[in-house]
Scaffold this motif. Structure first.
Motif, PDB file in Angstrom:
ATOM      1  N   PHE A 217       5.328  -6.541 -35.731  1.00 39.97           N
ATOM      2  CA  PHE A 217       5.676  -5.644 -36.845  1.00 39.97           C
ATOM      3  C   PHE A 217       4.486  -4.883 -37.426  1.00 39.97           C
ATOM      4  O   PHE A 217       4.618  -3.754 -37.882  1.00 39.97           O
ATOM      5  CB  PHE A 217       6.314  -6.457 -37.981  1.00 39.97           C
ATOM      6  N   ARG A 218       3.293  -5.507 -37.426  1.00 37.29           N
ATOM      7  CA  ARG A 218       2.162  -4.878 -38.122  1.00 37.29           C
ATOM      8  C   ARG A 218       1.692  -3.598 -37.434  1.00 37.29           C
ATOM      9  O   ARG A 218       1.139  -2.721 -38.092  1.00 37.29           O
ATOM     10  CB  ARG A 218       1.002  -5.865 -38.223  1.00 37.29           C
ATOM     11  N   GLY A 219       1.881  -3.490 -36.143  1.00 35.66           N
ATOM     12  CA  GLY A 219       1.413  -2.300 -35.427  1.00 35.66           C
ATOM     13  C   GLY A 219      -0.079  -2.139 -35.557  1.00 35.66           C
ATOM     14  O   GLY A 219      -0.590  -1.147 -36.098  1.00 35.66           O
ATOM     15  N   LEU A 220      -0.798  -3.135 -35.020  1.00 30.83           N
ATOM     16  CA  LEU A 220      -2.258  -3.222 -35.195  1.00 30.83           C
ATOM     17  C   LEU A 220      -2.989  -1.926 -34.832  1.00 30.83           C
ATOM     18  O   LEU A 220      -3.876  -1.474 -35.540  1.00 30.83           O
ATOM     19  CB  LEU A 220      -2.766  -4.376 -34.324  1.00 30.83           C
ATOM     20  N   LEU A 221      -2.608  -1.311 -33.708  1.00 29.85           N
ATOM     21  CA  LEU A 221      -3.275  -0.061 -33.306  1.00 29.85           C
ATOM     22  C   LEU A 221      -2.476   1.154 -33.756  1.00 29.85           C
ATOM     23  O   LEU A 221      -3.012   2.068 -34.382  1.00 29.85           O
ATOM     24  CB  LEU A 221      -3.456  -0.030 -31.783  1.00 29.85           C
ATOM     25  N   ILE A 222      -1.176   1.158 -33.437  1.00 30.87           N
ATOM     26  CA  ILE A 222      -0.363   2.371 -33.649  1.00 30.87           C
ATOM     27  C   ILE A 222      -0.314   2.754 -35.131  1.00 30.87           C
ATOM     28  O   ILE A 222      -0.289   3.929 -35.478  1.00 30.87           O
ATOM     29  CB  ILE A 222       1.068   2.172 -33.062  1.00 30.87           C
ATOM     30  N   GLU A 223      -0.344   1.755 -36.027  1.00 27.43           N
ATOM     31  CA  GLU A 223      -0.250   2.060 -37.452  1.00 27.43           C
ATOM     32  C   GLU A 223      -1.556   1.790 -38.189  1.00 27.43           C
ATOM     33  O   GLU A 223      -2.104   2.664 -38.847  1.00 27.43           O
ATOM     34  CB  GLU A 223       0.882   1.244 -38.077  1.00 27.43           C
ATOM     35  N   GLU A 224      -2.082   0.563 -38.024  1.00 30.33           N
ATOM     36  CA  GLU A 224      -3.273   0.222 -38.819  1.00 30.33           C
ATOM     37  C   GLU A 224      -4.472   1.082 -38.425  1.00 30.33           C
ATOM     38  O   GLU A 224      -5.305   1.414 -39.251  1.00 30.33           O
ATOM     39  CB  GLU A 224      -3.603  -1.268 -38.668  1.00 30.33           C
ATOM     40  N   ASP A 307      12.583 -26.439 -39.871  1.00 33.02           N
ATOM     41  CA  ASP A 307      12.767 -25.808 -41.185  1.00 33.02           C
ATOM     42  C   ASP A 307      13.164 -24.349 -40.980  1.00 33.02           C
ATOM     43  O   ASP A 307      12.653 -23.695 -40.058  1.00 33.02           O
ATOM     44  CB  ASP A 307      11.455 -25.845 -41.980  1.00 33.02           C
ATOM     45  N   PRO A 308      14.054 -23.830 -41.841  1.00 36.91           N
ATOM     46  CA  PRO A 308      14.410 -22.407 -41.692  1.00 36.91           C
ATOM     47  C   PRO A 308      13.194 -21.510 -41.945  1.00 36.91           C
ATOM     48  O   PRO A 308      12.350 -21.832 -42.775  1.00 36.91           O
ATOM     49  CB  PRO A 308      15.477 -22.188 -42.762  1.00 36.91           C
ATOM     50  N   ARG A 309      13.134 -20.401 -41.190  1.00 36.31           N
ATOM     51  CA  ARG A 309      12.022 -19.459 -41.355  1.00 36.31           C
ATOM     52  C   ARG A 309      12.561 -18.146 -41.896  1.00 36.31           C
ATOM     53  O   ARG A 309      13.620 -17.696 -41.479  1.00 36.31           O
ATOM     54  CB  ARG A 309      11.369 -19.175 -39.996  1.00 36.31           C
ATOM     55  N   LYS A 310      11.788 -17.537 -42.808  1.00 38.00           N
ATOM     56  CA  LYS A 310      12.219 -16.252 -43.372  1.00 38.00           C
ATOM     57  C   LYS A 310      11.450 -15.118 -42.692  1.00 38.00           C
ATOM     58  O   LYS A 310      10.229 -15.215 -42.529  1.00 38.00           O
ATOM     59  CB  LYS A 310      11.980 -16.231 -44.874  1.00 38.00           C
ATOM     60  N   LEU A 311      12.169 -14.071 -42.310  1.00 34.78           N
ATOM     61  CA  LEU A 311      11.515 -12.911 -41.682  1.00 34.78           C
ATOM     62  C   LEU A 311      11.836 -11.656 -42.490  1.00 34.78           C
ATOM     63  O   LEU A 311      12.939 -11.535 -43.038  1.00 34.78           O
ATOM     64  CB  LEU A 311      12.029 -12.743 -40.253  1.00 34.78           C
ATOM     65  N   PHE A 312      10.872 -10.774 -42.561  1.00 35.95           N
ATOM     66  CA  PHE A 312      11.037  -9.523 -43.319  1.00 35.95           C
ATOM     67  C   PHE A 312      10.942  -8.354 -42.346  1.00 35.95           C
ATOM     68  O   PHE A 312      10.131  -8.390 -41.429  1.00 35.95           O
ATOM     69  CB  PHE A 312       9.908  -9.355 -44.342  1.00 35.95           C
ATOM     70  N   PHE A 313      11.752  -7.325 -42.558  1.00 32.51           N
ATOM     71  CA  PHE A 313      11.649  -6.147 -41.697  1.00 32.51           C
ATOM     72  C   PHE A 313      12.236  -4.925 -42.398  1.00 32.51           C
ATOM     73  O   PHE A 313      12.888  -5.052 -43.449  1.00 32.51           O
ATOM     74  CB  PHE A 313      12.362  -6.397 -40.356  1.00 32.51           C
ATOM     75  N   VAL A 314      11.979  -3.788 -41.832  1.00 30.68           N
ATOM     76  CA  VAL A 314      12.564  -2.529 -42.320  1.00 30.68           C
ATOM     77  C   VAL A 314      13.123  -1.818 -41.096  1.00 30.68           C
ATOM     78  O   VAL A 314      12.437  -1.703 -40.077  1.00 30.68           O
ATOM     79  CB  VAL A 314      11.485  -1.632 -42.979  1.00 30.68           C
TER      80      VAL A 314
END
Ligand code: FAD
Length: 497
Positions: A217-224, A307-314
């Motif tokens: 999700f972070r887009g290390l090259l394409i975005e950052e 344990d349940p894991r929470k994920l965030f996205f757009v």
């Protein structure tokens, strides 16, 4: 010519890309290096696939039974949607067509007339993969035009981390180099803005001519680094969070994924050989994190295994998936909620288009533009198809459903719905995902009824039409009756249990 390719990230996207490149570029002298960080890890979800993955595995020369055994896979014949049109509704979007050609018009037009006459069976009874899925049976497709076993395909429900490990092994055996470490910076060319190298925490520098950003999700090259920008589609697809939790096997291990609509989103259930993957995708404007988690945990059919894991996205995509000498494949390129299991398929499209437009070292604008055009088209079609599930609803019990019904749709989607409502015509793309049988399954499954059928149907006598439909239905029912149970099939094919 590009000589050194660097793939940033070793999730499903990174290892699929590495495996495909070493296979497709074998003998060219091009090197493939993949950098991944165990400390950062992968997103850890993505268990349901589409039939196209079989072509990808075939291209790699992977034995399907071995793959199923190594990834704890089950068969997937489609997705069952519960409570989407109305609470209590249930239909399957199958990997295959309904019916067969019985006259000049498409099969569903004959069914529509039969339905109007009050003599039709539910639409799903005329579709082999649906009847097979609901009866928990599976048999491999055949090449026999007279058999309903010819007209369908299948996919897998698998452990994505095992699939990644399988491909990592495959790619490294064929020459891909794996580097473990955390990338902390990148060096860009002052003039062209091209990425020249990435630097690890250890100080090691890895240079390349083409970079594939599979960093999630972070887009290390394409975005950052390249600040490409993001097209935010959350007005159209508002879900922005998910809880995910595996549980022990409980209930049936059917050959299909299930999606159940909830008040503020929807819940998935994906049966594998050794566990069930579960998750709740929701929008935090319509349901709180706590309530979303409660809804998920109280509906599990077996003991939770973690344990349940929470994920965030757009929801949305990068403005350009190929920018300068960097191509974003996987979550770094964009994400559309997993309602139709499309993300791995988008990875596949990204790889196929990269291989087809494989660039020279200057990454010519014409190649980049064509790549971006093809990928944009794919994203937009998927977006429209996902939206169809939300907007073609009669639910009125919660704000999410009321808002989705009343929203302004993209023109491309509004036209498709209007055309189907008018006389049952279904979008027919020359290529790509979601051909007419898919649209049809959702239109009819979610109670969109055309105002008329194709007039050519009226040329067939009522008795002849009814006889054809009955023959199609009974042929399918008989074929399903004779086929193996789903678990019996995978035991004989690729079971690890
Ligand atoms: P990731 O798995 O996040 O991998 C990123 C990689 O980059 C990792 O190896 C990480 O270590 C590396 N990395 C990041 N930063 C650095 C750094 N600084 N240095 C070195 N390495 C770094 N898809 C489907 O097709 N079917 C589904 O059923 C499905 N369900 C989903 C459900 C949810 C809730 C979500 C969020 C996604 C789902 N997906 C599904 C999408 C699917 O999970 C992804 O498309 C797939 O896992 C590919 O992810 P990725 O490889 O792009 O990213």
């Amino acid at each position: 010519m590009v000589r050194d390719i660097v793939i940033v990230g070793g999730g499903t996207a990174g290892w699929m890309t590495a495996a495909a490149l070493v296979r497709r570029l074998a003998g060219t002298g091009i090197s493939v290096t993949l950098v991944e960080s165990a400390e950062i890890g992968t997103v850890g979800v993505g268990e349901a696939t589409l039939p196209q993955i079989r072509y990808f595995n075939e291209m790699l020369g992977i034995d399907e039974a071995e793959l199923m055994a190594r990834t704890s896979a089950t068969i997937k014949l489609g997705i069952e949607f519960r409570d989407w049109g109305r609470i209590g509704d249930r239909y399957i979007h199958p990997f295959g067509a309904h019916g067969e050609r019985i006259g000049p018009a498409d099969f569903h037009h004959y069914w529509l007339k039969e339905q109007a006459a009050g003599t039709a069976q539910p639409f799903g009874r005329y579709c082999y993969p649906i009847v097979s899925a609901w009866n928990d049976r599976f048999e491999l497709p055949r090449e026999d035009p007279a058999s309903p076993l010819t007209h369908f395909s299948y996919a897998f429900q698998f452990d994505a981390s095992l699939y990644g490990a399988f491909l990592a092994d495959y790619a490294q055996k064929r020459g891909a180099k794996r580097v473990e470490g955390k990338i902390v910076s990148a060096d860009l060319d002052g003039e062209s803005g091209f990425v020249r190298s990435v630097t690890l925490e250890s100080g090691t520098q890895i240079a390349g001519e083409l970079f594939v950003d599979c960093s999630g999700f972070r887009g290390l090259l394409i975005e950052e680094q390249l600040e490409t920008g993001f097209e935010d589609w959350s007005d159209w697809l508002p879900c922005n969070r998910a809880w995910a939790v595996p549980c022990a096997i409980g209930g049936e291990v059917g050959p299909y994924t299930r999606s159940t609509a909830r008040t503020g989103g929807w819940q998935w259930r994906i049966p594998l050989q050794h566990r069930i993957g579960n998750g709740h995708v929701y929008c935090d404007r319509y349901v709180s994190d706590g309530d979303a988690l409660d809804q998920l945990m109280t509906s599990l059919e077996g003991e939770p295994l973690a344990d349940p894991r929470k994920l965030f996205f757009v929801a949305g995509k990068r403005r350009r998936l190929w920018n300068r000498n960097c191509i974003a494949i996987g979550l770094s390129g964009g994400f559309l909620e997993p309602l139709e299991s499309t993300s791995i398929d988008l990875i596949q499209s990204g790889i196929e288009n990269l291989v087809a437009l494989f660039p020279e070292a200057d990454c010519a604008a014409a190649d980049r533009d064509e790549y971006n055009r093809l990928m944009d088209l794919e994203f937009e079609r998927i977006r429209d198809f996902l939206m169809l599930h939300y907007v073609a609803t009669q639910r009125d019990d919660a704000p999410l459903w009321r808002d989705m019904r009343n929203m302004t749709w993209p023109d491309s989607l509004a036209e498709k719905i209007e055309t189907f409502r008018h006389r049952g015509a279904v979008p027919n793309y020359a290529s790509g995902l979601f051909q007419p049988p898919s649209w049809l399954a959702v239109f009819i499954g979610q109670n969109i009824v055309p105002e008329a059928w194709d007039p050519r149907v009226d040329r067939m006598a009522d008795e002849e039409r009814s006889a054809h439909l009955e023959r199609v239905r009974t042929t399918i029912a008989d074929a399903v009756e004779r086929s193996s149970g789903h678990l019996a099939f995978i035991k004989s094919y690729g079971a690890t249990f």
